[in-house]
Design an enzyme around this catalytic site. Structure first.
Site, PDB file in Angstrom:
ATOM      1  N   ASN A 239       0.930  -1.305   0.023  1.00  0.00           N
ATOM      2  CA  ASN A 239       0.155  -0.054  -0.019  1.00  0.00           C
ATOM      3  C   ASN A 239       1.014   1.181  -0.081  1.00  0.00           C
ATOM      4  O   ASN A 239       1.578   1.710   1.135  1.00  0.00           O
ATOM      5  CB  ASN A 239      -0.871  -0.279   1.182  1.00  0.00           C
ATOM      6  CG  ASN A 239      -1.826   1.011   1.452  1.00  0.00           C
ATOM      7  OD1 ASN A 239      -1.685   2.077   0.392  1.00  0.00           O
ATOM      8  ND2 ASN A 239      -2.728   1.027   2.597  1.00  0.00           N
TER       9      ASN A 239
ATOM     10  N   ARG B  21      -2.572  -2.253  -3.543  1.00  0.00           N
ATOM     11  CA  ARG B  21      -3.902  -1.480  -3.222  1.00  0.00           C
ATOM     12  C   ARG B  21      -3.657  -0.149  -4.417  1.00  0.00           C
ATOM     13  O   ARG B  21      -2.842   0.580  -4.285  1.00  0.00           O
ATOM     14  CB  ARG B  21      -3.900  -0.778  -1.744  1.00  0.00           C
ATOM     15  CG  ARG B  21      -4.952   0.103  -1.645  1.00  0.00           C
ATOM     16  CD  ARG B  21      -5.015   0.922  -0.287  1.00  0.00           C
ATOM     17  NE  ARG B  21      -6.079   1.613  -0.270  1.00  0.00           N
ATOM     18  CZ  ARG B  21      -6.289   2.434   0.917  1.00  0.00           C
ATOM     19  NH1 ARG B  21      -5.249   2.783   1.723  1.00  0.00           N
ATOM     20  NH2 ARG B  21      -7.272   3.303   0.977  1.00  0.00           N
TER      21      ARG B  21
ATOM     22  N   HIS C  84     -12.327   3.303  -0.372  1.00  0.00           N
ATOM     23  CA  HIS C  84     -12.085   2.304   0.999  1.00  0.00           C
ATOM     24  C   HIS C  84     -12.637   0.986   0.729  1.00  0.00           C
ATOM     25  O   HIS C  84     -13.013   0.180   1.670  1.00  0.00           O
ATOM     26  CB  HIS C  84     -12.496   2.848   2.121  1.00  0.00           C
ATOM     27  CG  HIS C  84     -11.921   4.131   2.854  1.00  0.00           C
ATOM     28  ND1 HIS C  84     -12.366   5.321   3.348  1.00  0.00           N
ATOM     29  CD2 HIS C  84     -10.542   4.315   2.844  1.00  0.00           C
ATOM     30  CE1 HIS C  84     -11.409   6.166   3.731  1.00  0.00           C
ATOM     31  NE2 HIS C  84     -10.375   5.556   3.431  1.00  0.00           N
TER      32      HIS C  84
ATOM     33  N   ARG D 265      -8.425  16.362   4.660  1.00  0.00           N
ATOM     34  CA  ARG D 265      -9.441  16.895   3.334  1.00  0.00           C
ATOM     35  C   ARG D 265     -10.809  17.245   4.009  1.00  0.00           C
ATOM     36  O   ARG D 265     -11.185  16.878   4.974  1.00  0.00           O
ATOM     37  CB  ARG D 265      -9.379  15.519   2.486  1.00  0.00           C
ATOM     38  CG  ARG D 265      -8.578  14.999   1.930  1.00  0.00           C
ATOM     39  CD  ARG D 265      -8.649  13.726   1.350  1.00  0.00           C
ATOM     40  NE  ARG D 265      -7.817  12.749   1.971  1.00  0.00           N
ATOM     41  CZ  ARG D 265      -8.094  11.469   1.762  1.00  0.00           C
ATOM     42  NH1 ARG D 265      -8.978  10.748   0.903  1.00  0.00           N
ATOM     43  NH2 ARG D 265      -7.368  10.361   2.472  1.00  0.00           N
TER      44      ARG D 265
ATOM     45  N   GLU E   1      -6.804  -4.547   5.409  1.00  0.00           N
ATOM     46  CA  GLU E   1      -6.821  -4.463   3.913  1.00  0.00           C
ATOM     47  C   GLU E   1      -5.850  -5.443   3.281  1.00  0.00           C
ATOM     48  O   GLU E   1      -6.047  -5.973   1.960  1.00  0.00           O
ATOM     49  CB  GLU E   1      -6.575  -2.920   3.235  1.00  0.00           C
ATOM     50  CG  GLU E   1      -7.843  -2.091   3.768  1.00  0.00           C
ATOM     51  CD  GLU E   1      -7.479  -0.675   3.929  1.00  0.00           C
ATOM     52  OE1 GLU E   1      -6.678  -0.128   4.900  1.00  0.00           O
ATOM     53  OE2 GLU E   1      -7.967   0.296   3.290  1.00  0.00           O
TER      54      GLU E   1
END
Ligand code: ADP
Length: 402
Positions: free
Chosen positions: A14, A98, A186, A246, A384
């Site tokens: 990732n 990812r 996600h 963000r 993940e």
């Protein structure tokens, strides 16, 4: 040091701008992948620091680099591969990545080849903070280990089956046909959560569920029977909740104001919205929730309140998409570790039937709702990397044997 000489391995990567997270799994054959090592290189661009741990959490390798113009993401990846080969295993057969954006064309995990890489490259403007780094890692592995199978797993993929109405932006149709639509992100995390819910409750998979992935990036996903039907991130990962840096959902008129009245350039606006807003922008203190919870500054308190308020507000919208709520899941750094944020979010969702067990919440139990709560509230640590390993192993099995 090694006791697994004949074992083939899958590496999951990732890759971000300042960090490279990884996990190494034994090639599982038909079983669940088994974790051999995981860790990350942080502080890339400054003084990178690698830490790798084995499955028990014991440190396998640690290394620091001093600031030096010759150190790049690629040299660090090369060093990481060497460290892994020296301390864990040297039969790497596949790397799963990812990849944040798969666009309209890619949803299922895919073997990386030149046409796929070119198509993913074209999506960089839609995920400027993530996609270029994800793809740089793919290219670096192609150069460093050309024989290894590479698999792209998309953060947008899990949301592909959403009802069309959930994906449409209210813009002229021609723009929708060009690919301007809500995608959602996600997805690898939510797919893992859906899988866990299915194993906890094989009959309903949690029923009407809202999963809250609350990390530096943050979003909610509405799942019905384990399938995504709505989510708070949209065309880009800027939409939805207040995040570390963000802005989340924003009146598009605010963006016009920045261009027209403040005379900002597109680059400046991009930087403002992706890197200077959210918790950091509102608090003026930090993007890190732990730091904000420890701060006495009123603006830090307000940033936390806005974070919680938006989660509850947008959870209300997703409950409407679901037509009710049976399960609420907290996951990722904040969701897994902060009883205070969980309690404050749950406190605003009482009207939906959420009632926390305060002690279970403080302990971080798997189920933190009171027995009388109409909604089951769970804490499920996301993984993940494991989801990527599962997909990569599946594609390995489909590969023709040499
Ligand atoms: P990323 O999105 O980069 O993978 P994580 O999922 O690791 O991030 O989440 C990072 C966030 O989790 C940070 O805001 C951090 O402060 C927060 N966090 C981690 N542990 C705690 C804790 N014990 N209490 C509150 N926040 C925490």
């Amino acid at each position: 040091m090694r006791d697994s000489a004949a074992m083939a391995e899958i590496l999951c990567l990732n890759a971000g701008s300042s960090s490279l997270k990884f996990a190494l799994y034994a090639e599982p054959g038909t079983d669940e992948p088994s974790l051999l090592a995981s860790g990350k290189i942080e502080n890339i661009g400054l003084e990178p620091h690698l830490i790798a741990r084995d499955a028990k959490g014991d440190v396998l390798a640690e290394r620091r680099w001093t600031k030096d113009g010759t150190i790049t993401h690629e040299t660090l990846l090369e060093d990481l591969l060497r460290e892994i080969e020296a301390s864990v295993g040297d039969d790497l057969i596949a790397v799963g990545h990812r990849i944040v954006h798969g666009g309209t064309d890619y949803s299922a995990p895919a073997r990386v080849d030149a046409p796929l890489l070119a198509a993913l490259e074209a999506l960089c403007p839609l995920a400027p903070l993530h996609q270029p780094h994800n793809l740089a890692a793919v290219r670096a592995v192609s150069r460093l280990r050309p024989a290894v199978l590479q698999v792209a797993c998309f953060d947008t993929g899990f949301h592909h089956g959403q009802p069309p109405i959930a994906t449409r932006l209210a813009l002229p149709r021609a723009l929708g046909e060009e690919g301007m639509r809500r995608y959602g992100f996600h997805g690898i995390s939510y797919e893992y959560i859906a899988r866990q819910l299915r194993s906890i409750d094989p009959d309903t998979g949690g029923g009407r569920t809202i999963a809250a992935h609350l990390g530096n990036g943050a979003s909610l996903c509405a799942m019905a029977g384990g399938r995504s039907i709505d989510t708070t991130m949209g065309f880009t990962a800027l939409d939805g909740l207040v995040m570390g840096t963000r802005c989340g959902a924003l009146d598009p008129g605010a963006v016009l104001y920045l261009f027209q009245q403040r005379g900002m350039t597109a680059r400046e606006v991009e930087h403002l919205l992706y890197s200077e807003s959210g918790l950091l922008g509102v608090s003026g203190v930090s993007s890190d929730m732990r730091a904000l919870l420890g701060s006495e500054t009123p603006a830090a308190g307000e940033a936390i309140e806005l974070f919680v308020w938006q989660i509850a507000r947008q959870a209300g919208a997703l409950a409407s998409s679901l037509g009710g709520l049976d399960t609420f899941v907290f996951t990722a750094g904040i969701g897994e570790n902060s009883p205070e944020i969980r309690a404050r979010v749950a406190g605003r969702l009482g009207w939906l039937g959420v009632d926390l067990d305060a002690d279970a919440n403080l302990r971080g139990d798997a189920v933190i709702s009171a027995p009388s709560s109409r909604v089951a509230v769970r804490v499920i640590p996301t993984d993940e990397e494991r989801m990527i390993a599962i997909h990569t192993a599946d594609l390995l099995r489909e590969e023709p044997k040499a």
